[in-house]
Design a protein around this motif. Structure first.
Motif, PDB file in Angstrom:
ATOM      1  N   ASP A 173       0.795  -1.194  -0.102  1.00  0.00           N
ATOM      2  CA  ASP A 173       0.137   0.095  -0.013  1.00  0.00           C
ATOM      3  C   ASP A 173       0.944   1.287   0.141  1.00  0.00           C
ATOM      4  N   HIS A 174       1.556   1.520  -1.121  1.00  0.00           N
ATOM      5  CA  HIS A 174       2.577   2.486  -1.284  1.00  0.00           C
ATOM      6  C   HIS A 174       2.736   2.644  -2.801  1.00  0.00           C
ATOM      7  N   LEU A 175       3.535   3.821  -2.858  1.00  0.00           N
ATOM      8  CA  LEU A 175       3.809   4.202  -4.420  1.00  0.00           C
ATOM      9  C   LEU A 175       5.171   3.677  -5.177  1.00  0.00           C
ATOM     10  N   PHE A 176       6.112   3.123  -4.124  1.00  0.00           N
ATOM     11  CA  PHE A 176       7.167   2.449  -4.409  1.00  0.00           C
ATOM     12  C   PHE A 176       7.766   1.757  -3.256  1.00  0.00           C
ATOM     13  N   CYS A 177       8.715   0.881  -3.735  1.00  0.00           N
ATOM     14  CA  CYS A 177       9.231   0.009  -2.626  1.00  0.00           C
ATOM     15  C   CYS A 177      10.221   0.743  -1.896  1.00  0.00           C
ATOM     16  N   GLU A 178      10.084   0.895  -0.507  1.00  0.00           N
ATOM     17  CA  GLU A 178      11.201   1.212   0.255  1.00  0.00           C
ATOM     18  C   GLU A 178      11.002   0.539   1.680  1.00  0.00           C
ATOM     19  N   ALA A 179      12.257   0.870   2.621  1.00  0.00           N
ATOM     20  CA  ALA A 179      12.413  -0.162   3.591  1.00  0.00           C
ATOM     21  C   ALA A 179      11.212  -0.100   4.560  1.00  0.00           C
ATOM     22  N   PRO A 180      10.814   0.899   5.239  1.00  0.00           N
ATOM     23  CA  PRO A 180       9.830   0.819   6.183  1.00  0.00           C
ATOM     24  C   PRO A 180       8.459   0.397   5.762  1.00  0.00           C
ATOM     25  N   ILE A 181       8.268   0.550   4.478  1.00  0.00           N
ATOM     26  CA  ILE A 181       6.765  -0.010   3.979  1.00  0.00           C
ATOM     27  C   ILE A 181       6.867  -1.397   3.740  1.00  0.00           C
ATOM     28  N   LEU A 182       8.330  -2.155   3.298  1.00  0.00           N
ATOM     29  CA  LEU A 182       8.395  -3.460   3.371  1.00  0.00           C
ATOM     30  C   LEU A 182       8.434  -4.361   4.410  1.00  0.00           C
ATOM     31  N   PHE A 183       8.736  -3.737   5.586  1.00  0.00           N
ATOM     32  CA  PHE A 183       8.489  -4.373   6.860  1.00  0.00           C
ATOM     33  C   PHE A 183       7.128  -4.726   7.145  1.00  0.00           C
ATOM     34  N   GLN A 184       6.251  -4.126   6.722  1.00  0.00           N
ATOM     35  CA  GLN A 184       4.813  -4.426   6.816  1.00  0.00           C
ATOM     36  C   GLN A 184       4.353  -5.474   6.106  1.00  0.00           C
ATOM     37  N   LEU A 185       5.184  -6.223   5.179  1.00  0.00           N
ATOM     38  CA  LEU A 185       4.812  -7.228   4.596  1.00  0.00           C
ATOM     39  C   LEU A 185       5.425  -8.706   5.191  1.00  0.00           C
ATOM     40  N   ALA A 186       5.887  -8.547   6.051  1.00  0.00           N
ATOM     41  CA  ALA A 186       6.459  -9.841   6.999  1.00  0.00           C
ATOM     42  C   ALA A 186       5.268 -10.871   7.303  1.00  0.00           C
ATOM     43  N   CYS A 187       5.774 -12.228   7.227  1.00  0.00           N
ATOM     44  CA  CYS A 187       4.901 -13.220   7.520  1.00  0.00           C
ATOM     45  C   CYS A 187       4.175 -13.110   8.976  1.00  0.00           C
ATOM     46  N   PRO A 188       2.914 -13.592   8.757  1.00  0.00           N
ATOM     47  CA  PRO A 188       2.198 -13.372  10.232  1.00  0.00           C
ATOM     48  C   PRO A 188       2.754 -13.960  11.335  1.00  0.00           C
ATOM     49  N   GLY A 189       2.571 -13.528  12.545  1.00  0.00           N
ATOM     50  CA  GLY A 189       3.278 -13.835  13.570  1.00  0.00           C
ATOM     51  C   GLY A 189       5.029 -13.817  13.647  1.00  0.00           C
ATOM     52  N   GLN A 190       5.732 -13.262  12.892  1.00  0.00           N
ATOM     53  CA  GLN A 190       7.083 -12.958  12.811  1.00  0.00           C
ATOM     54  C   GLN A 190       7.416 -11.623  13.658  1.00  0.00           C
ATOM     55  N   ASP A 191       8.275 -11.791  14.383  1.00  0.00           N
ATOM     56  CA  ASP A 191       8.726 -10.720  15.297  1.00  0.00           C
ATOM     57  C   ASP A 191       9.632  -9.807  14.412  1.00  0.00           C
ATOM     58  N   LEU A 192       9.094  -8.596  14.288  1.00  0.00           N
ATOM     59  CA  LEU A 192       9.823  -7.425  13.670  1.00  0.00           C
ATOM     60  C   LEU A 192      10.824  -6.633  14.359  1.00  0.00           C
ATOM     61  N   SER A 193      10.803  -6.832  15.574  1.00  0.00           N
ATOM     62  CA  SER A 193      11.822  -6.111  16.314  1.00  0.00           C
ATOM     63  C   SER A 193      13.196  -5.862  15.952  1.00  0.00           C
ATOM     64  N   GLN A 194      13.784  -7.127  15.433  1.00  0.00           N
ATOM     65  CA  GLN A 194      15.090  -6.963  15.131  1.00  0.00           C
ATOM     66  C   GLN A 194      15.134  -6.243  13.729  1.00  0.00           C
ATOM     67  N   ASN A 195      14.152  -6.233  13.023  1.00  0.00           N
ATOM     68  CA  ASN A 195      14.290  -5.406  11.728  1.00  0.00           C
ATOM     69  C   ASN A 195      14.174  -3.986  11.966  1.00  0.00           C
ATOM     70  N   GLU A 196      13.087  -3.651  12.800  1.00  0.00           N
ATOM     71  CA  GLU A 196      13.006  -2.176  13.399  1.00  0.00           C
ATOM     72  C   GLU A 196      14.306  -1.613  14.054  1.00  0.00           C
ATOM     73  N   THR A 197      14.887  -2.449  14.958  1.00  0.00           N
ATOM     74  CA  THR A 197      15.975  -2.201  15.440  1.00  0.00           C
ATOM     75  C   THR A 197      17.296  -1.878  14.671  1.00  0.00           C
ATOM     76  N   MET A 198      17.338  -2.786  13.641  1.00  0.00           N
ATOM     77  CA  MET A 198      18.299  -2.705  12.679  1.00  0.00           C
ATOM     78  C   MET A 198      18.242  -1.001  11.965  1.00  0.00           C
TER      79      MET A 198
END
Length: 312
Positions: A173-198
């Motif tokens: 749900d965006h105009l192009f591919c960039e990092a913060p938006i693609l973090f929202q495409l993670a598999c259900p139940g996946q812990d994104l804390s490491q990605n956000e920390t990175m």
């Protein structure tokens, strides 16, 4: 199951403003014009810097690097965006999407470092005018520019690699591919804390640290300007920094808003508008703010145009 989903992803769907077809037609017309102005403005800076010896200075050397960066950034994003405004199926291939993610991270970081280097250049020019030519000789300028590009290239590798391992959803749900938006495409139940920390850690080194160094440079610059006795001298000194301060404020404001906030606080429509600003409008504004209002650039442009007419 997660790895199996990743292997079969061949393309994503970019929703853009699909719910507002009339808006997309307006955006196509407006962004096409902005893109042409961006190319013209930044290519003009590159050409004039090469052709006019008066612009063979550290300030314009770094500005030409910024102009080249603006062309690459907007060209990686805008053409595909314009195409998707017109087509019904607004798709982007997996590899092109990953390329956009890496390019936007790489060039975004490079712009931060280049703006920091340009702040140091202004610091050297105003605070150490007698030693400026020594401090900012050709070797130093080239070394600083290369360091900015290489550091940005290396810093952008880890976040891009992390996203390749975590994607499952196909709808962006965006105009192009960039990092913060693609973090929202993670598999259900996946812990994104490491990605956000990175992402936050990377932002500290590419956004926050350069920004702090820029602020420290300007504390010294303002102190030096206030010691100038003549009002005309103060005005000229401030005018040499005003363009850089404007660009830094615009770029860092939008960049920090996008990359240094929790993804839980994001809004799709707000993200799209902010991304339009720093990916499309900002590259157009840079040459206007920096140079097209600058006396040296105007004289260089008139000189080149006069030479062209004379040759005809």
């Amino acid at each position: 199951m997660g790895s199996r989903n990743i292997t079969v992803i061949e393309e994503f769907i970019l929703l853009g403003f699909a719910n507002h077809p009339r808006l997309e037609l307006v955006l196509f017309a407006v962004l096409s014009l902005i893109y042409l102005v961006t190319l013209f403005g930044n290519l003009s800076i590159l050409a004039l810097t090469c052709l006019d010896s008066r612009l063979h200075t550290p300030m314009y050397f770094f500005l030409s690097n910024l102009a080249f960066l603006n062309i690459c950034y907007t060209s990686a994003v805008v053409p595909k965006m314009l195409i998707n405004f017109f087509v019904v199926r607004k798709s982007i291939s997996y590899h092109f999407c990953m390329a956009q993610v890496y390019i936007t991270l790489f060039l975004g970081a490079a712009e931060c470092f280049l703006l920091m280097v340009m702040a140091f250049d202004r610091y050297a020019a105003i605070c150490h005018p007698l030693h400026y030519t020594t401090m900012m000789n050709k070797t130093v300028c080239v070394s600083l520019a290369i360091s900015a590009w290489v550091s940005s290239f290396l810093i952008s590798v880890a976040p891009s690699f992390a996203m390749k391992r975590s994607l499952c959803n196909l709808i962006i749900d965006h105009l192009f591919c960039e990092a913060p938006i693609l973090f929202q495409l993670a598999c259900p139940g996946q812990d994104l804390s490491q990605n956000e920390t990175m992402m936050v850690v990377g932002s500290v080194f590419t956004l926050l640290l350069p920004f702090v160094l820029i602020l420290l440079s300007y504390v010294r610059i303002v102190a030096a300007i206030l010691r100038i006795s003549s009002a005309d001298g103060k005005r000229k000194a401030f005018s040499t920094c005003s363009a850089h301060v404007t660009v830094v404020t615009i770029y860092y404001g939008s960049g920090m808003f996008t990359y240094m906030r929790p993804q839980s606080s994001s809004s799709a429509e707000k993200d799209k508008l902010i991304s339009l600003f720093y990916s499309v409008i900002n590259p157009m504004l840079n040459p206007i703010i920096y140079s097209l209002r600058n006396k040296d650039v105007k004289e260089a442009l008139l000189k080149v145009l006069g030479r062209t007419k004379g040759s005809q």
